[in-house]
Design an enzyme around this catalytic site. Structure first.
Site, PDB file in Angstrom:
ATOM      1  N   ALA A   1      -3.737   3.220  -5.870  1.00 38.66           N
ATOM      2  CA  ALA A   1      -2.447   3.672  -5.344  1.00 38.66           C
ATOM      3  C   ALA A   1      -2.701   4.655  -4.213  1.00 38.66           C
ATOM      4  CB  ALA A   1      -1.656   4.344  -6.455  1.00 38.66           C
TER       5      ALA A   1
ATOM      6  N   ASN B   1      -4.165 -13.185   0.588  1.00 38.72           N
ATOM      7  CA  ASN B   1      -3.731 -11.910   1.185  1.00 38.72           C
ATOM      8  C   ASN B   1      -2.477 -11.387   0.490  1.00 38.72           C
ATOM      9  OD1 ASN B   1      -5.828 -11.767   2.946  1.00 38.72           O
ATOM     10  ND2 ASN B   1      -4.629 -11.915   4.817  1.00 38.72           N
TER      11      ASN B   1
ATOM     12  N   GLU C   1     -10.641 -17.250   7.434  1.00 37.13           N
ATOM     13  CA  GLU C   1     -11.647 -16.199   7.239  1.00 37.13           C
ATOM     14  C   GLU C   1     -11.187 -15.227   6.153  1.00 37.13           C
ATOM     15  OE1 GLU C   1     -10.876 -12.941   8.242  1.00 37.13           O
ATOM     16  OE2 GLU C   1      -8.926 -13.409   9.115  1.00 37.13           O
ATOM     17  N   PHE C   2     -12.181 -14.609   5.502  1.00 43.04           N
ATOM     18  CA  PHE C   2     -11.873 -13.574   4.501  1.00 43.04           C
ATOM     19  C   PHE C   2     -12.569 -12.274   4.880  1.00 43.04           C
ATOM     20  CE2 PHE C   2     -11.508 -17.634   2.170  1.00 43.04           C
ATOM     21  CZ  PHE C   2     -10.192 -17.524   1.770  1.00 43.04           C
ATOM     22  N   LEU C   3     -12.638 -12.023   6.191  1.00 39.49           N
ATOM     23  CA  LEU C   3     -13.378 -10.855   6.688  1.00 39.49           C
ATOM     24  C   LEU C   3     -12.563  -9.591   6.537  1.00 39.49           C
ATOM     25  CD1 LEU C   3     -14.439 -12.556  10.046  1.00 39.49           C
ATOM     26  CD2 LEU C   3     -15.904 -12.239   8.041  1.00 39.49           C
TER      27      LEU C   3
ATOM     28  N   THR D   1      -4.796 -16.962   9.784  1.00 43.11           N
ATOM     29  CA  THR D   1      -3.909 -17.113   8.633  1.00 43.11           C
ATOM     30  C   THR D   1      -2.628 -17.741   9.167  1.00 43.11           C
ATOM     31  OG1 THR D   1      -4.835 -15.030   7.868  1.00 43.11           O
ATOM     32  CG2 THR D   1      -2.898 -15.854   6.686  1.00 43.11           C
TER      33      THR D   1
ATOM     34  N   LEU E   1      -6.396  -1.948  -6.823  1.00 43.24           N
ATOM     35  CA  LEU E   1      -5.378  -1.260  -7.618  1.00 43.24           C
ATOM     36  C   LEU E   1      -5.387   0.235  -7.313  1.00 43.24           C
ATOM     37  CD1 LEU E   1      -5.593  -3.065 -11.114  1.00 43.24           C
ATOM     38  CD2 LEU E   1      -3.720  -3.179  -9.455  1.00 43.24           C
TER      39      LEU E   1
ATOM     40  N   CYS F   1      -3.372  -7.495   9.159  1.00 44.84           N
ATOM     41  CA  CYS F   1      -3.361  -8.696   8.318  1.00 44.84           C
ATOM     42  C   CYS F   1      -2.249  -8.636   7.276  1.00 44.84           C
ATOM     43  CB  CYS F   1      -4.708  -8.878   7.648  1.00 44.84           C
ATOM     44  SG  CYS F   1      -6.019  -9.097   8.865  1.00 44.84           S
TER      45      CYS F   1
ATOM     46  N   LYS G   1     -13.801  -7.530  29.362  1.00 39.43           N
ATOM     47  CA  LYS G   1     -14.347  -7.581  28.004  1.00 39.43           C
ATOM     48  C   LYS G   1     -15.636  -8.427  27.982  1.00 39.43           C
ATOM     49  CE  LYS G   1     -12.214  -8.410  23.502  1.00 39.43           C
ATOM     50  NZ  LYS G   1     -11.088  -9.110  22.880  1.00 39.43           N
TER      51      LYS G   1
END
Ligand code: UGA
Length: 440
Positions: free
Chosen positions: A256, A212, A152-154, A121, A254, A264, A35
């Site tokens: 559906a 989350n 993080e909020f990625l 998280t 919201l 996550c 990698k």
């Protein structure tokens, strides 16, 4: 500033490339030599729009480099991000072993003052644990090593935008060294309008879980409403639009459909519930959110059964295999959960995805992977929209009618309008869009 990022998964690479872009000298570290070699050539190991470009550009300026062995880079580093995985244990609890091992492995090479950042998280108290590990490994640097929580909020698929223009930056710390270092690190982003929120460490850790879980709750709320709408003959899209017009509620999350997936929400929700239980608080609401999410896949399956009756001799086309658009990630993808159910019932399942075909095939070898929408549709008795990729919005309906063996569409992401689809001659099953009845 000199930054080392341990772990080059989604979070690690986005963190490394974005910090290099805003002017820091960043070294990305991973034990996977293959990698690292690919990254040195500027090749991103997964699909994330814009990330490859960022890695190439920062690589050319020398701001972003990659190493298997971090010792050299850690000497004199101002900030070390730990971006390793926290997979679920069998109990649902997050395994934090990789975090501890990463902390122990970097400790010998650290020189102070340095701030170690925990990004995942995790349960409240994790950053504190890391701090104790580092201090026990390096008593000589007692007052020069600080640990902070910077969840993080990625979003996958929008990760580059989220990393370079985050709406908020959350920092949980306990000392001036922690707060000041992070302010300096993110100064260009804060100057650019990102809001910095500073808290103590357990608050930051709990807040990430809370975000989350709440987003997952919104999705499940919409999905529960969809089940009700199907029974009441109402339209869930209109219902959530009404809800969303109230700023106290908001329209986002919201939609559906087949429900949430990815690496996550499903695992974080379980881990949050386990954490609550360990803290002595029963939080059954979280279990209900997960239950409603599982129900969403079952509801799509029931519609397919309703339309096709016996599945053994049927071929079913799935449009979209990734857990959401703009990613090749199929982990906990609702599309694959549905494919598994259909295969169990003896159907032939053929899937098409603009990016995730190969990953889906290796996760679910029984699945046939088509190279185009047309190939997937040809001769299929039913087409199911599983992921809302833009490509599917502009589906050629006439061609779809010609290619499908039966003109049946189960729309698991509400991409189409029921009246239009019926006018085009399809037997159309939306999600929560009025009642549906057995196909002729
Ligand atoms: C999520 C959060 O949105 C990020 O803020 C967070 O940083 C990240 O998890 C994480 O913890 O690392 P992500 O998993 O990339 O990001 O995906 P989302 O965009 O949140 O979507 C999650 C799932 O919910 C997808 O399967 C999507 O299709 C589904 N979804 C989303 C719905 O079914 N309905 C909606 O209205 C919105």
């Amino acid at each position: 500033m000199r930054v080392v990022v341990i772990g080059t998964g989604h979070v690690g690479l986005l963190t490394a490339a974005s910090l290099a872009t805003i002017g820091h000298d960043v070294v990305g570290v991973d034990s996977d030599e293959e990698k690292i070699n690919a990254l040195r050539q500027g090749t991103c190991p997964f699909f994330e729009p814009g990330l490859q470009d960022l890695i190439e550009r920062t690589g050319k300026t020398g701001r972003l480099t990659f190493e298997v062995e971090p010792a050299e880079a850690l000497k004199g580093a101002d900030v070390v991000f730990i971006c390793v995985g926290t997979p679920a244990r069998a109990s649902g609890e997050a395994s934090l072993l990789a975090l501890e091992l990463a902390a122990r492995s970097i400790a010998p090479a650290l020189t102070g003052p340095v701030v170690v950042v925990e990004k995942s998280t995790v349960p409240a108290g994790t950053a504190d644990r890391l701090w104790h590990v580092l201090r026990s490994e390096r008593p000589d640097l007692m007052d020069e090593i600080e640990v902070v929580s910077n969840p993080e909020f990625l979003r996958e698929g929008q990760g580059v935008e989220d990393a370079l223009h985050p709406g908020r930056i959350l920092v949980g710390a306990r000392s001036p060294l922690g707060f000041e270092t992070m302010r300096r690190l993110f100064e260009p982003l804060i100057r650019d309008g990102s809001r910095l929120i500073e808290t103590d460490m357990p608050t930051a850790e709990l807040a990430k879980h809370a975000c989350n879980a709440f987003l997952a709750l919104k999705i499940s709320y919409a999905n529960a409403l969809a089940r009700l709408c199907e029974r009441a003959g109402a339209d869930v899209k209109a219902v959530v639009d009404v809800m969303g017009s109230d700023p106290r509620i908001g329209r986002a999350f919201l939609d559906a459909g087949l429900g949430y997936g990815g690496f996550c929400f499903p695992k974080d929700l379980q881990a949050f519930e386990r954490l609550a239980a360990q803290l002595g608080y029963d939080f059954p609401l979280l279990r209900q959110v997960a239950r409603i999410n599982d129900e969403a896949v079952q509801a799509a399956f029931d519609k397919i059964k309703d339309a096709l009756w016996n599945l053994e001799d049927k071929r079913i086309a799935l449009l979209g295999l990734s857990f959401k658009p703009d990613t090749d990630d199929v982990r906990f993808s609702p599309a694959l959960a549905l494919a598994r159910r259909l295969l169990e019932e003896g159907a032939t399942v053929v899937g098409y995805d603009p990016r995730a075909g190969a990953n889906a095939k290796s996760e679910l070898p029984g699945l046939e992977v088509a190279s185009s929408v047309d190939d997937a549709m040809e001769g299929s008795h039913c087409m199911v929209v599983c992921t809302d990729w833009d490509e599917f919005r502009s589906l050629d309906l006439r061609r779809a009618r010609e290619l499908l063996a039966r003109p049946i569409i189960v729309d698991g992401r509400n991409l189409f309008e029921p009246t239009e689809m019926r006018a085009e001659g399809f037997i159309y099953y939306g999600t929560g869009r009025g009642s549906y009845s057995s196909a002729p």
